[in-house]
Enzyme design. Structure first.
Site, PDB file in Angstrom:
ATOM      1  N   GLU A 480       0.858  -1.182   0.000  1.00  0.00           N
ATOM      2  CA  GLU A 480       0.000   0.000   0.000  1.00  0.00           C
ATOM      3  C   GLU A 480       0.897   1.237   0.000  1.00  0.00           C
ATOM      4  O   GLU A 480       1.266   1.706  -1.056  1.00  0.00           O
ATOM      5  CB  GLU A 480      -0.946  -0.028   1.209  1.00  0.00           C
ATOM      6  CG  GLU A 480      -2.172   0.835   1.008  1.00  0.00           C
ATOM      7  CD  GLU A 480      -3.325   0.417   1.911  1.00  0.00           C
ATOM      8  OE1 GLU A 480      -4.277   1.180   2.011  1.00  0.00           O
ATOM      9  OE2 GLU A 480      -3.256  -0.668   2.524  1.00  0.00           O
ATOM     10  N   GLU A 756      -2.546   0.728  13.323  1.00  0.00           N
ATOM     11  CA  GLU A 756      -3.719   1.015  12.500  1.00  0.00           C
ATOM     12  C   GLU A 756      -5.009   0.700  13.246  1.00  0.00           C
ATOM     13  O   GLU A 756      -6.003   1.415  13.128  1.00  0.00           O
ATOM     14  CB  GLU A 756      -3.656   0.193  11.212  1.00  0.00           C
ATOM     15  CG  GLU A 756      -4.836   0.395  10.280  1.00  0.00           C
ATOM     16  CD  GLU A 756      -4.707  -0.400   8.995  1.00  0.00           C
ATOM     17  OE1 GLU A 756      -5.374  -0.036   8.010  1.00  0.00           O
ATOM     18  OE2 GLU A 756      -3.945  -1.391   8.979  1.00  0.00           O
TER      19      GLU A 756
END
Length: 898
Positions: A480, A756
């Site tokens: 990502e 996260e």
């Protein structure tokens, strides 16, 4: 007598020198002595040096700008002004590639004048015609895409006065002259929306050249431009080619000039870098090294001709932000023996960069280094959360003497490495982890009497460092590493406290405006690696697209730069108009939204307090907030018509919110922490309903046992909303909560960066699902803003942004006995350091020159406040539990009884 007189004169001279105002930190376009400026009218800034007493203000300044022949190109004379930031050049038009010197002298309000302070700047290549070089690429590419190398030998027969190398690439490059690396930057030319603009770097290479034979070379990696990038294994987002554009502009002592640029006389080959991808890592085969390939004596007879390409040059821009550099080095701490029998090294810190190591072995020995952020519950090396990213570097030995390796054209996010194939015993001293990130100046420090909170601040800082790799990425390890807009906007104000992110975000926001869709919606990631200018329904998510308005406004608050508002205003307005167009009767309840991403909810919740917040309710709140920011920006820019238009729209948006989501008694339909937080923070409710909404918010927190339940959009504002409406005690309880979900829970589980997910590692040691579980995100680190602005109390005044006017208003709580915060503003360092001892509250404050401040000292009842041992209560104003004292620059020591 003569000795006494001489001593008196010396002491008097020293006292005068101390009293004289001085200047420091001269910047051109926010950078010290930049080598490539393409602003036609660059702006100058400086600071007054502290230490010249209290209440020092600049009353006048004088600037002179001269060219390299010492001719004056701008000398407007003395200006009676206290402005010391963003003074715009208004002299003779500046010339491409030319170096200029600027000087500034100031006068203060005590009748003192400074000496002249001096800095330099060099203009970039301002027009397409200034580029004499041609784009070149390899004639053919080998299978596996080894990194191509390009070289050219040339001779200089005269004495060189100066030489500047201008370099860019399709891909990422490293350049060399006469065997020496050019510059200390990495991952250049950086990541932009390449189809619209490509950065180039400029380097002073005068000292790398020599009279006689020279050689220049560069090697390329695929990088963001054509490499495997995005989510999964997508590649070639911007093009299939790889290419180099480089020229060296030489000025000789006799005034003549010469350009050495890429063209059809260059040659190409490959070497030891056999493979290099951002996600996948690199392969270095030392047996294939072409030693000395960038030196003049190298035999390139076997190298082949390059291909000359007609790629555009009108997209080239000078680098305006700080480049990526090698920063901290971490020693290997311990060797772990895993249950699977693997050899693992722990560096003790989750970081972003790569590992450099030494090794001795035979030719052909292959060492494989894999990277991971955590070990699993059983103590084994864990990489499932990397998804399709391999994050593996392979090194093949040449053999013989000890060799030193590090990867090329890639980076990893990791704390642990697994080593396979290493010959002999692994020695900790032979391994070093090197952190890389954009070279932004550190501006803030925050520490308390609570070690867990100090670790939280450490984690916030390292989350920022690891994810500010030329763009603000969401994570640095998996497949990502994208510029997610939502993550960046929620963290942007916190980011300003930790580091100077002025140019970093200025550059990124320009790419946002370029990639913005025609209807005004904003892609989910910037640069737009998903659609690349071909929208397929993506973008436009509330809280994500609002990066278009929130980030420029936060940069304006922190740095006082109107130009970023002016540059981004069309983009800001387009986004608000997009939301307006997608609304019905000013109610935005259409489209796809991420909502309060990764919020917490209990699976066994049966008491009606589930933490699910309507995505459309959230969208309406951000619709109002962005409209409010647009109104504020229009006021700053003097656009009175837009102020009227969007003030009316704002009232209608808020009314639609109340009609749709709020009962007559003030209950919000999504009875969640995020719903009340956003409604309060963005002033969505009528004033008479705000106190009860704040109580509902505090009660909700208490119902969850002083735990938060917010996700990406609610968390940044939760503590602020509680404090603003009188529930700072609840905010402190949230901050200090150490069981899941909370800010301190990951720290109990060993985190060295922000996670996260609140539950990245479960209390029993098992790991959350690997599909989306990064251990180095920064979004939840947005609590740092509250720690600086509320706990330490450092903020800018709304009518004197950029800390020209400063507020110091600390909040006591959390059983803290001490809080120390420092922040480097555009004018100098601000300090707010408070402690509670022996029934007294002590506050030490530092205010930089050329600013003023209001210091709010917490006061109980009629407790007397002293400064430097003298009472100030009579001159201070009592404001909601504080004594407010207006001060100028200087050091202050306040005290009061608790």
């Amino acid at each position: 007598m003569r000795k006494v007189l001489f001593l008196f004169i010396v002491l008097l001279a020293a006292q005068v020198a101390r009293a004289q105002v001085k200047i420091q930190r001269l910047l051109t376009e926010n950078l010290p002595n930049p080598t490539s400026i393409d602003a036609a009218a660059p702006r100058f800034s400086w600071q007054l040096t502290p230490g010249t007493g209290r209440n020092v203000m600049q009353t006048a300044y004088e600037i002179k700008v001269t060219d390299d022949a010492k001719r004056i190109v701008w000398a407007p004379g003395k200006a009676n002004s206290d402005q010391s930031t963003f003074i715009t050049y208004k002299g003779t038009p500046l010339t491409s590639g030319k170096k200029y010197t600027w000087q500034v002298k100031v006068w203060d309000n005590k009748g003192k004048a400074s000496d002249w302070a001096t800095a330099t700047f060099q203009m970039g290549l301002l027009t397409e015609s200034d580029w004499k070089a041609q784009w070149i690429g390899p004639g053919t590419e080998e299978a596996g895409r080894p990194s191509p190398m390009f070289r050219k030998g040339f001779a200089t027969g005269k004495k060189i006065k100066s030489a500047t190398a201008y370099i860019t690439a399709h891909g990422i490059y490293e350049a060399h002259i006469n065997g020496q690396r050019v510059g200390t930057d990495y991952l250049t030319p950086g990541y932009t929306s390449y189809n619209k603009r490509i950065q180039y770097q400029a380097y002073d290479v005068t000292n790398l050249l020599k009279s006689g034979a020279n050689a220049v070379g560069a090697s390329l990696g695929s990088g963001w431009y054509r490499g495997i990038y995005g989510i999964g294994t997508r590649k070639e987002i911007y093009g299939k080619d790889i290419a180099l554009l480089m020229q060296i502009n030489i000025t000789y002592a006799d005034g003549s000039t010469e350009v050495i640029g890429t063209d059809n006389t260059w040659k190409t080959s490959t070497g030891e870098v056999r493979y290099a991808e951002i996600y996948m890592g690199s392969t270095i085969d030392a047996r294939m090294e072409q030693k000395g390939w960038a030196t003049a004596g190298f035999d390139d007879a076997k190298w082949t001709a390059v291909s000359v390409q007609n790629y555009p040059k009108n997209v080239l821009i000078a680098t305006a932000n700080e480049t990526v550099k090698k920063k901290e080095g971490f020693k290997a701490l311990k060797i772990l023996a895993t249950p699977k029998g693997e050899k693992v090294i722990d560096f003790g810190q989750n970081l972003v960069g790569w590992v450099k190591f030494k090794v001795s072995g035979k030719a052909g020995d292959k060492i494989v280094i894999s990277h991971a952020e955590v070990m699993d519950k059983a103590g084994n090396f864990y990489t499932d959360n990397l998804r399709d990213a391999k994050c593996i570097n392979t090194f093949i030995l040449k053999g013989g003497a000890q060799e030193t390796f590090e990867p090329k054209f890639t980076w990893q996010g990791f704390r642990f490495i697994r080593i396979e194939g290493y010959p002999g015993d692994i020695k900790l001293e032979d391994f070093e982890a090197i952190a890389i990130y954009s070279d932004m100046p550190v501006t803030g420090t925050f520490a308390t009497s609570n070690p867990m909170i100090n670790q939280l601040q450490h984690n916030i800082e390292w989350g920022q460092r690891g994810n500010f790799i030329d763009i603000p990425t969401d994570c640095p390890q998996r497949d990502e590493r994208l510029g997610w807009t939502g993550d960046a906007q929620v963290f942007s104000r916190t980011a300003t406290y930790n580091m100077n992110v002025h140019t970093f975000f200025d550059k990124w926001m320009k790419d946002l405006a370029l990639d913005q869709y025609k209807d005004g919606s904003v892609p989910h990631v910037i640069p737009d690696a998903f659609d690349n200018g071909k929208p397929s329904g993506g973008g436009g998510s509330a809280g994500w697209s609002d990066a278009a308005t929130i980030i420029p406004w936060n940069m304006y608050l922190a740095y006082g730069d109107k130009d970023i508002l002016a540059a981004q205003y069309p983009s800001m307005k387009a986004w608000v108009e997009c939301m307006k167009g997608r609304s019905r009767n000013n109610l935005w309840n259409t489209g796809s939204h991420f909502g309060d991403w990764l919020f917490f909810t209990r699976n066994d919740d049966n008491d009606g307090t589930a933490a699910i917040t309507s995505k459309y309710l959230i969208a309406q709140c951000f619709y109002a907030y962005s409209t409010q920011i647009l109104v504020n920006t229009a006021k700053v820019l003097g656009n009175t018509q837009d102020v009227a238009t969007y003030t009316k729209l704002l009232a209608e948006v808020k009314q639609a919110f109340n009609n749709e989501y709020v009962t007559a008694n003030g209950l919000i339909s999504s009875d969640t922490q995020t719903a009340y937080t956003l409604a309060l923070q963005f002033d969505m409710l009528p004033e008479n309903l705000r106190p009860q909404a704040a109580k509902r918010l505090a009660d909700n927190v208490r119902r969850y046992g002083n735990h938060l339940t917010t996700g990406f959009l609610g968390t940044p504002y939760l503590a602020n909303a509680l404090s603003r409406f009188g529930y700072a005690d609840v905010a402190f309880k949230l901050l200090l909560q150490d069981s899941y979900p909370s800010w301190l829970y990951p720290i109990k589980m060993g985190a060295t960066t922000i996670w996260e997910r609140w539950n990245g590692i479960h209390p029993d040691g098992t790991l959350e699902v690997p599909s989306m579980n990064s251990y180095n995100h920064y979004a939840y680190g947005a609590i740092g803003d509250w720690m600086y602005r509320t706990v330490a109390g450092i903020d800018t005044k709304a009518d004197q942004v950029g800390y020209k006017g400063i507020t110091i208003k600390p909040t006591i709580g959390g059983n803290f006995t001490k809080v120390d915060a420092n922040y480097e503003t555009p004018y100098g360092k601000v300090t707010s350091s408070w402690k509670v001892e022996g029934g007294n509250f002590v506050l030490d404050v530092v205010i930089p020159p050329n600013t003023t401040a209001t210091v709010y000292v917490p006061t109980k009842g009629a407790g007397a406040v002293t400064e430097g041992g003298k009472p100030v209560t009579k001159s201070g104003e009592q404001v909601e539990g504080y004594t407010a004292v207006n001060v100028g620059s200087g050091n202050y020591h306040f005290s009061t009884s608790m």
